[in-house]
Structures are given as structure tokens and as C-alpha cells.
Design a protein around this motif. Structure first.
Motif, mmCIF file in Angstrom:
data_model
loop_
_atom_site.group_PDB
_atom_site.id
_atom_site.type_symbol
_atom_site.label_atom_id
_atom_site.label_comp_id
_atom_site.label_asym_id
_atom_site.label_seq_id
_atom_site.Cartn_x
_atom_site.Cartn_y
_atom_site.Cartn_z
ATOM 1 N N UNK A 159 40.717 56.713 19.390
ATOM 2 C CA UNK A 159 40.497 55.314 19.078
ATOM 3 C C UNK A 159 39.112 54.899 19.571
ATOM 4 N N UNK A 160 38.221 54.537 18.649
ATOM 5 C CA UNK A 160 36.858 54.142 18.996
ATOM 6 C C UNK A 160 36.676 52.656 18.722
ATOM 7 N N UNK A 161 35.991 51.958 19.613
ATOM 8 C CA UNK A 161 35.674 50.555 19.380
ATOM 9 C C UNK A 161 34.412 50.446 18.529
ATOM 10 N N UNK A 162 34.424 49.530 17.583
ATOM 11 C CA UNK A 162 33.265 49.338 16.711
ATOM 12 C C UNK A 162 32.054 48.935 17.552
ATOM 13 N N UNK A 163 32.297 48.036 18.496
ATOM 14 C CA UNK A 163 31.315 47.702 19.532
ATOM 15 C C UNK A 163 31.955 48.043 20.868
ATOM 16 N N UNK A 164 31.143 48.421 21.846
ATOM 17 C CA UNK A 164 31.723 48.931 23.071
ATOM 18 C C UNK A 164 32.631 47.917 23.775
ATOM 19 N N UNK A 165 33.742 48.455 24.264
ATOM 20 C CA UNK A 165 34.731 47.617 24.951
ATOM 21 C C UNK A 165 34.151 47.050 26.243
ATOM 22 N N UNK A 166 33.543 47.922 27.050
ATOM 23 C CA UNK A 166 33.023 47.492 28.347
ATOM 24 C C UNK A 166 31.638 46.870 28.189
ATOM 25 N N UNK A 167 31.520 45.637 28.612
ATOM 26 C CA UNK A 167 30.230 44.970 28.581
ATOM 27 C C UNK A 167 29.972 44.134 27.351
ATOM 28 N N UNK A 219 16.691 54.534 17.262
ATOM 29 C CA UNK A 219 17.937 55.293 17.344
ATOM 30 C C UNK A 219 19.067 54.438 17.894
ATOM 31 N N UNK A 220 18.782 53.615 18.893
ATOM 32 C CA UNK A 220 19.820 52.758 19.469
ATOM 33 C C UNK A 220 20.393 51.831 18.404
ATOM 34 N N UNK A 221 19.518 51.204 17.629
ATOM 35 C CA UNK A 221 19.983 50.310 16.558
ATOM 36 C C UNK A 221 20.775 51.077 15.508
ATOM 37 N N UNK A 222 20.333 52.283 15.200
ATOM 38 C CA UNK A 222 21.000 53.103 14.196
ATOM 39 C C UNK A 222 22.435 53.432 14.607
ATOM 40 N N UNK A 223 22.651 53.653 15.904
ATOM 41 C CA UNK A 223 23.987 53.984 16.391
ATOM 42 C C UNK A 223 24.949 52.819 16.209
ATOM 43 N N UNK A 224 24.472 51.597 16.359
ATOM 44 C CA UNK A 224 25.334 50.442 16.090
ATOM 45 C C UNK A 224 25.745 50.420 14.620
ATOM 46 N N UNK A 225 24.822 50.763 13.740
ATOM 47 C CA UNK A 225 25.103 50.746 12.303
ATOM 48 C C UNK A 225 26.076 51.847 11.914
ATOM 49 N N UNK A 226 26.032 52.972 12.601
ATOM 50 C CA UNK A 226 26.896 54.109 12.258
ATOM 51 C C UNK A 226 28.364 53.744 12.371
ATOM 52 N N UNK A 227 28.753 53.132 13.484
ATOM 53 C CA UNK A 227 30.166 52.762 13.627
ATOM 54 C C UNK A 227 30.548 51.661 12.637
ATOM 55 N N UNK A 228 29.603 50.792 12.310
ATOM 56 C CA UNK A 228 29.872 49.731 11.341
ATOM 57 C C UNK A 228 30.283 50.315 9.994
#
Length: 337
Positions: A36-44, A107-116
Motif C-alpha cells: 500500500x503506497x500513499x500518493x503523497x507521503x503519509x509522514x509530514x 527529479x524530485x518533482x518528477x517523482x511526485x508526478x509518477x505516483x499521480x
């Protein structure tokens, strides 16, 4: 069993089968079981709008009196889906989950888009499996032709997502940059949003079909994330570089307007274009509680709306949200097309 109960049971059984069947890691060539993966991180991020470890999540059910409704959901479950195996989930997102996030880093921004995009792919894969199950086992209850049309649409949607998916993996593996990202820091909003939608309006799509005799295949995607980070919220939007000439002005406006106008734009996306978002219990009680039906009415309008890039004067972050929505409803909900 009456017909309504039979319809609901068939739907839920086939949906459950679909959910259970999509359980392999999305990382290329990985066959491990997904967690189970969160689309955006659970912590923080999600935790920063949670109260007693719960948030409010909009859900849709064809078998409830109010089709659109909000449900109090624990943050271990909210905004999550089976995406990557434990190894890839941990390693791939280390840059944005265990370190200070640099929003100027591609790369950081790209990782947010990947889960989206994977969340949307997962939902469509579930729908494909569900529709097949309904066609094979319950054509006596459901219109088979309608199901087949829905099945084809979901398959086309998956095909579109896979094009974007390949671009992201190419960028991650080769250091290329196929997307344009923009970020903006604003005052903290007790909402997490992660979605993408078509830039083209329904009118434009119909005009293309009339002109060329075929559906437009290469639609323009606009990607959006909005989430709390530390004491602020981060707005992140993206599009493919190849679409820059067409979509740049539209996206730039989100970063040029004052915050009040931006809040209205975000509200319009929440109401009319994006389903993947959660809200704090406090903001829900202030703005929505008792008026969940607003979102069903907005969905009804969006099904008939031909100009999806038009923004209306409603703002979920302001005290006058309900009164403004009622004015909008009076002017537009009975609008005929």
C-alpha cells in the motif's frame, strides 16, 4: 433479492475482484507483490492535515442516495493504493521522503508526478477488470453495450497513461527532462490534491472529431499537486515540453494571480475536474458538512460542461463558499447545452 440489491452486489463483487487482481509492483519488469503506497507521503504531508490520524476523503457510490459523499478515513488507508513493492517504494522515493525536498530539483518533482499517474492507472486497471467481470457474469443485470463502451474508454485511458509513464522512466533512467515543472509556495491549505486532467475542452475535442473524423489521440495533460509542507503549502504543476506552446499561458496563470484568485482556481479543479484529493476534518466541518450534495451537483454540471477551462467564483477556502456556490447553482446547474 430485489433488483437494486442485485445490481449493487454484482458491482461490488466485480470491483472487489478487480482490486484483488491488481497487486503486482508497477516498477518496470518487477513481479513482486505491491504494498500500500500513499500518493503523497503519509509522514509530514498527509499527517499535517490529519486530526486523530484521520482525514476526510470524497468517495463515489452509484448505490447511495447521495452519489458523492465524504468519509472519515484513517491516514494509513487514505490517499493510498497498491503501487510498488516494498523495495522499490523505499528506494525510489528516498529523495523526497527522507530528505529535505528541493522543489527546484527536476527529479524530485518528477517523482511526485509518477505516483499521480500510477494511481490513475491503477484505478483504470481495476475498472477494466470490473467491467469484464460484469460483462461475463452479469449481462442480465447490466447493459452489455454500455459496459463495452466503458471498457474501451478505460483501455484508451491506460494507453494514454502508458505514454506518459514511459517518458517519466526515460527521464529517471537517462537524466533527460521531458516535462516542464512550476512550483509555488502559498499559505497552508488543509488539502492534499494529486491529479491530472485534459487541457482540451469538450468543445475542442468535438471540433477535432468533426474536422478529422477521429478522436484526438495525443491529448494534452496538465498535472497538479497541492500539499502542505512545513508551514506552507506547495502548488506544483507540470506539462510535457512538447505541449509548451499551447499550454504554457494557461499554467502560468496559476503562478501569476494573487492567492485569492488561485484559491478559486483550485476550488474549481476540486469541484469539476479532479477527484483525487483529501481534506482535513476541520476544513470539512467549516465549509462542507451538511452540503456534501454540492459535489454531486458539480459533477452533474461537469458531465455537461463544454468549456472546462472556465473558472467560476467559488472558493472553498473562504467563509462565503456555501453562499457563493448557491449563487453559482442558481445560475448554472439548470443550464442546458
Amino acid at each position: 433479492m430485489n433488483i437494486d440489491k442485485a445490481l449493487a452486489k454484482a458491482f461490488q463483487d466485480c470491483k472487489s475482484n478487480g482490486i484483488n487482481s491488481i497487486n503486482t509492483c508497477f516498477y518496470p519488469n518487477c513481479s513482486e507483490k505491491s504494498i500500500n503506497s500513499h500518493i503523497l507521503q503519509k509522514n509530514g504531508i498527509i499527517s499535517s492535515i490529519a486530526e486523530n490520524s484521520h482525514v476526510m476523503e470524497m468517495q463515489i457510490s452509484k448505490f447511495k442516495e447521495e452519489e458523492h459523499f465524504f468519509k472519515r478515513t484513517g491516514i494509513n488507508i487514505a490517499f493510498s493504493f497498491p503501487c510498488f513493492c516494498n523495495k522499490h517504494d523505499t528506494e525510489l522515493f528516498e529523495l523526497i521522503e527522507t530528505k529535505e525536498i528541493d522543489f527546484s530539483d527536476y527529479k524530485s518533482c518528477l517523482l511526485f508526478t509518477l505516483r499521480t499517474i500510477y494511481n490513475e492507472k491503477y484505478r483504470k486497471l481495476v475498472n477494466v477488470s470490473m467491467n469484464r467481470c460484469l460483462i461475463e457474469n452479469h449481462s442480465d443485470l447490466y447493459d452489455e453495450e454500455v459496459l463495452k463502451i466503458s471498457l474501451d474508454q478505460e483501455k484508451m485511458g491506460i494507453s494514454d497513461i502508458e505514454k506518459t509513464e514511459r517518458l517519466i522512466w526515460d527521464d529517471l533512467n537517462n537524466g533527460t527532462e521531458s516535462f516542464v515543472f512550476q512550483t509555488r509556495k502559498i499559505s497552508k491549505k488543509e488539502i492534499c490534491l494529486s491529479s491530472f486532467y485534459n487541457y482540451e475542452t469538450t468543445t475542442e475535442m468535438e471540433e477535432y472529431l468533426k474536422k478529422y473524423g477521429t478522436q484526438k489521440e495525443d491529448v494534452i495533460d496538465v498535472f497538479i499537486n497541492l500539499f502542505p509542507y512545513k508551514n506552507d503549502s506547495i502548488l506544483m504543476m507540470a506539462y510535457k515540453k512538447k505541449d509548451e506552446v499551447i499550454v504554457k499561458k494557461y499554467v502560468n496563470d496559476f503562478f501569476a494571480v494573487n492567492e485569492k484568485r488561485l484559491e478559486r482556481k483550485i476550488t474549481n479543479l476540486l469541484m469539476f475536474l479532479c477527484e483525487t484529493w483529501i481534506i482535513s476534518q476541520s476544513l470539512y466541518k467549516k465549509r462542507i458538512e451538511g452540503n456534501d450534495a454540492f459535489f454531486g451537483e458539480a459533477a452533474e454540471f461537469s458531465y455537461r460542461n463544454m468549456d472546462e477551462r472556465r473558472f467560476f467564483d467559488i472558493n472553498i477556502f473562504r467563509d462565503n463558499f456555501c453562499s457563493k456556490f448557491k449563487i453559482w447553482r442558481k445560475n448554472f446547474i439548470t443550464l442546458k447545452f
